[in-house]
Design a protein around this motif. Structure first.
Motif, PDB file in Angstrom:
ATOM      1  N   CYS A  32      40.150  40.345  29.736  1.00 52.17           N
ATOM      2  CA  CYS A  32      39.646  40.912  30.993  1.00 52.17           C
ATOM      3  C   CYS A  32      39.438  39.807  32.027  1.00 52.17           C
ATOM      4  O   CYS A  32      39.850  39.940  33.182  1.00 52.17           O
ATOM      5  N   LEU A  33      38.806  38.719  31.601  1.00 55.32           N
ATOM      6  CA  LEU A  33      38.520  37.635  32.537  1.00 55.32           C
ATOM      7  C   LEU A  33      39.796  36.935  32.995  1.00 55.32           C
ATOM      8  O   LEU A  33      39.939  36.621  34.178  1.00 55.32           O
ATOM      9  N   LEU A  34      40.723  36.700  32.085  1.00 56.73           N
ATOM     10  CA  LEU A  34      41.968  36.036  32.472  1.00 56.73           C
ATOM     11  C   LEU A  34      42.743  36.883  33.474  1.00 56.73           C
ATOM     12  O   LEU A  34      43.315  36.359  34.432  1.00 56.73           O
ATOM     13  N   THR A  35      42.758  38.198  33.276  1.00 59.60           N
ATOM     14  CA  THR A  35      43.418  39.091  34.235  1.00 59.60           C
ATOM     15  C   THR A  35      42.712  39.013  35.586  1.00 59.60           C
ATOM     16  O   THR A  35      43.349  38.960  36.631  1.00 59.60           O
ATOM     17  N   TRP A  36      41.391  38.995  35.568  1.00 57.37           N
ATOM     18  CA  TRP A  36      40.601  38.915  36.792  1.00 57.37           C
ATOM     19  C   TRP A  36      40.874  37.601  37.537  1.00 57.37           C
ATOM     20  O   TRP A  36      41.142  37.591  38.735  1.00 57.37           O
ATOM     21  N   ILE A  37      40.811  36.495  36.837  1.00 61.78           N
ATOM     22  CA  ILE A  37      40.966  35.176  37.451  1.00 61.78           C
ATOM     23  C   ILE A  37      42.362  35.008  38.066  1.00 61.78           C
ATOM     24  O   ILE A  37      42.522  34.329  39.075  1.00 61.78           O
ATOM     25  N   GLN A  38      43.388  35.640  37.478  1.00 64.41           N
ATOM     26  CA  GLN A  38      44.752  35.512  37.981  1.00 64.41           C
ATOM     27  C   GLN A  38      44.971  36.244  39.302  1.00 64.41           C
ATOM     28  O   GLN A  38      45.935  35.982  40.006  1.00 64.41           O
TER      29      GLN A  38
ATOM     30  N   ASP B  97      44.530  37.028  43.156  1.00 65.32           N
ATOM     31  CA  ASP B  97      44.196  36.214  44.328  1.00 65.32           C
ATOM     32  C   ASP B  97      42.819  36.573  44.883  1.00 65.32           C
ATOM     33  O   ASP B  97      42.090  35.713  45.364  1.00 65.32           O
ATOM     34  N   ALA B  98      42.463  37.837  44.807  1.00 63.39           N
ATOM     35  CA  ALA B  98      41.191  38.300  45.378  1.00 63.39           C
ATOM     36  C   ALA B  98      39.976  37.733  44.628  1.00 63.39           C
ATOM     37  O   ALA B  98      38.886  37.679  45.187  1.00 63.39           O
ATOM     38  N   SER B  99      40.164  37.308  43.390  1.00 66.45           N
ATOM     39  CA  SER B  99      39.027  36.816  42.612  1.00 66.45           C
ATOM     40  C   SER B  99      38.524  35.470  43.119  1.00 66.45           C
ATOM     41  O   SER B  99      37.342  35.164  43.014  1.00 66.45           O
ATOM     42  N   LYS B 100      39.425  34.652  43.637  1.00 68.03           N
ATOM     43  CA  LYS B 100      39.094  33.317  44.155  1.00 68.03           C
ATOM     44  C   LYS B 100      38.350  32.464  43.130  1.00 68.03           C
ATOM     45  O   LYS B 100      37.576  31.587  43.490  1.00 68.03           O
ATOM     46  N   GLY B 101      38.557  32.747  41.817  1.00 68.38           N
ATOM     47  CA  GLY B 101      37.912  31.968  40.765  1.00 68.38           C
ATOM     48  C   GLY B 101      36.423  32.245  40.627  1.00 68.38           C
ATOM     49  O   GLY B 101      35.697  31.453  40.042  1.00 68.38           O
ATOM     50  N   LEU B 102      35.968  33.374  41.160  1.00 67.86           N
ATOM     51  CA  LEU B 102      34.545  33.705  41.142  1.00 67.86           C
ATOM     52  C   LEU B 102      34.220  34.691  40.024  1.00 67.86           C
ATOM     53  O   LEU B 102      35.063  35.486  39.613  1.00 67.86           O
ATOM     54  N   CYS B 103      32.987  34.647  39.549  1.00 72.73           N
ATOM     55  CA  CYS B 103      32.514  35.602  38.552  1.00 72.73           C
ATOM     56  C   CYS B 103      32.533  36.996  39.171  1.00 72.73           C
ATOM     57  O   CYS B 103      32.042  37.182  40.291  1.00 72.73           O
ATOM     58  N   PRO B 104      33.077  38.000  38.483  1.00 72.30           N
ATOM     59  CA  PRO B 104      33.127  39.346  39.052  1.00 72.30           C
ATOM     60  C   PRO B 104      31.754  40.007  39.177  1.00 72.30           C
ATOM     61  O   PRO B 104      31.605  40.978  39.905  1.00 72.30           O
ATOM     62  N   MET B 105      30.751  39.454  38.524  1.00 72.56           N
ATOM     63  CA  MET B 105      29.423  40.057  38.572  1.00 72.56           C
ATOM     64  C   MET B 105      28.554  39.473  39.694  1.00 72.56           C
ATOM     65  O   MET B 105      27.977  40.205  40.470  1.00 72.56           O
TER      66      MET B 105
END
Length: 87
Positions: free
Chosen positions: A60-66, A68-76
């Motif tokens: 889940c985290l690897l998909t999130w981090i990949q 562009d919108a995540s910008k390497g930030l914690c989703p929480m």
């Protein structure tokens, strides 16, 4: 009275060392369950803990981090996501 065991079926269970009510912050599935990518619990899908204290399934985290919108930030909490080093 003598007893002879003819067959023995062992049963085992496992769980992550996490509180029962904790769920992945991305897929919202309990850590004992499977992430959307895995077929079985624990299927090469470790839990990743961030310095911020949030935990996620690895896939889940690897998909999130990949994304562009995540910008390497914690989703929480939207802090820069840094893995917590194992103790």
């Amino acid at each position: 009275m003598k007893v002879t065991i003819k067959e023995w079926n062992a049963v085992a269970s496992w769980r992550w060392d996490m509180p029962e009510d904790d769920v992945c912050g991305i897929c919202r599935v309990q850590f004992d369950g499977t992430c959307p990518t895995c077929k079985y619990p624990g299927d090469d899908c470790a839990l990743l803990n961030g310095q911020c204290g949030h935990s996620f399934h690895m896939h889940c985290l690897l998909t999130w981090i990949q994304q562009d919108a995540s910008k390497g930030l914690c989703p929480m909490c939207r802090q820069k996501f840094e893995w917590k080093k194992s103790e």
